[in-house]
Scaffold this motif. Structure first.
Motif, PDB file in Angstrom:
ATOM      1  N   THR A 199       0.868  -1.481   0.477  1.00 34.83           N
ATOM      2  CA  THR A 199       0.258  -0.369   0.143  1.00 34.83           C
ATOM      3  C   THR A 199       1.086   1.449  -0.034  1.00 34.83           C
ATOM      4  N   ILE A 200       0.873   2.134  -1.413  1.00 36.18           N
ATOM      5  CA  ILE A 200       1.408   3.248  -1.074  1.00 36.18           C
ATOM      6  C   ILE A 200       0.115   4.764  -0.341  1.00 36.18           C
ATOM      7  N   MET A 201       0.632   5.331   0.570  1.00 37.75           N
ATOM      8  CA  MET A 201      -0.248   6.898   0.571  1.00 37.75           C
ATOM      9  C   MET A 201       0.605   7.278   0.272  1.00 37.75           C
ATOM     10  N   ARG A 207       4.225   7.503   0.075  1.00 35.63           N
ATOM     11  CA  ARG A 207       4.666   6.936   0.674  1.00 35.63           C
ATOM     12  C   ARG A 207       4.482   5.460   1.382  1.00 35.63           C
ATOM     13  N   MET A 248       3.223   2.161   2.938  1.00 35.67           N
ATOM     14  CA  MET A 248       3.076   2.010   4.872  1.00 35.67           C
ATOM     15  C   MET A 248       3.062   0.409   4.772  1.00 35.67           C
ATOM     16  N   LYS A 249       2.997   0.011   6.265  1.00 31.47           N
ATOM     17  CA  LYS A 249       2.811  -1.609   6.869  1.00 31.47           C
ATOM     18  C   LYS A 249       1.035  -0.776   6.424  1.00 31.47           C
ATOM     19  N   ALA A 250       0.746  -1.891   5.864  1.00 33.64           N
ATOM     20  CA  ALA A 250      -1.138  -2.481   5.696  1.00 33.64           C
ATOM     21  C   ALA A 250      -1.260  -3.611   5.235  1.00 33.64           C
ATOM     22  N   GLU A 254      -0.458  -0.491  10.562  1.00 28.03           N
ATOM     23  CA  GLU A 254      -0.352   1.333   9.943  1.00 28.03           C
ATOM     24  C   GLU A 254      -1.948   1.136   9.800  1.00 28.03           C
ATOM     25  N   GLU A 276      -7.856   2.485  10.240  1.00 28.85           N
ATOM     26  CA  GLU A 276      -6.583   2.499  10.506  1.00 28.85           C
ATOM     27  C   GLU A 276      -5.915   2.192  11.910  1.00 28.85           C
ATOM     28  N   ALA A 310      -2.841   7.984   8.974  1.00 25.82           N
ATOM     29  CA  ALA A 310      -2.170   6.678   8.237  1.00 25.82           C
ATOM     30  C   ALA A 310      -2.732   7.047   6.868  1.00 25.82           C
ATOM     31  N   LEU A 311      -4.061   7.112   6.937  1.00 25.37           N
ATOM     32  CA  LEU A 311      -5.023   7.001   5.190  1.00 25.37           C
ATOM     33  C   LEU A 311      -5.213   8.093   5.556  1.00 25.37           C
ATOM     34  N   GLY A 365      -3.699   7.637  -3.119  1.00 29.42           N
ATOM     35  CA  GLY A 365      -2.772   5.584  -2.740  1.00 29.42           C
ATOM     36  C   GLY A 365      -3.270   5.251  -3.618  1.00 29.42           C
TER      37      GLY A 365
END
Length: 167
Positions: free
Chosen positions: A65-67, A70, A72-74, A109, A146, A151-152, A157
């Motif tokens: 996952t990208i937001m 960046r 992120m740990k999803a 996250e 979240e 985080a979102l 994203g």
């Protein structure tokens, strides 16, 4: 007798497969679980047991996952099953609560789910939170939660479901 929730063990694989067949009526979900395990993507896997039998199962897998550029740990919640005949007794809710606790412990996250829009919001999942995530899915059934506030909260994203999902 209350269900006991604990970590899934390799020896549970057959019972988990049988449970998913009973709950979903086919092989698709069984295959997803097996491929996620085989690809090393499982972050959290729990079972609910009662009287020595596995009556519930939940799996959270790493989901790229990208937001806002960046990584992120999803995690993807895919899937959760409760044995027909044991449903609507709080077993699924117990599995979700325990899995979310473990997701926080592994540093996730956010958690993403494609599920029933009348069920998952009670645990904090929201279609609005998933609204800025490009994905093969959309609509009210595509939801996010979240685990880390904000985080979102980005503008744009995306999630990239691994091949194990067969999309």
């Amino acid at each position: 007798m209350a269900a006991m929730i604990g970590g899934a063990k390799p020896a549970d694989a057959g019972a988990i497969a049988a449970l998913n067949r009973a709950a979903f009526g086919g092989e698709d979900e069984v295959g997803i679980v097996e491929r996620l395990r085989g690809d090393g993507l499982v972050a959290v896997e729990l079972v609910a047991e009662q009287g020595g039998a596995i009556i519930g199962h939940i799996l959270l897998s790493w989901l790229p996952t990208i937001m806002d550029g960046r990584a992120m740990k999803a995690l993807a919640l895919a899937q959760m099953a409760v044995q027909p005949g044991h449903q609507k007794q709080g077993i699924g809710g117990g599995l979700i609560a325990a899995a979310l606790d473990q997701a926080r412990a592994v540093g996730a996250e956010a958690v993403i789910v494609l599920g029933h829009p009348d069920y998952y919001p009670r645990f904090g999942f929201s279609a609005a939170l998933a609204g800025n995530l490009a994905s093969p899915f959309s609509g009210e059934a595509f939801m996010a939660l979240e685990l880390v506030p904000g985080a979102l909260a980005g503008r744009q994203g995306s999630v990239s479901y691994p091949a194990a999902f067969g999309l």
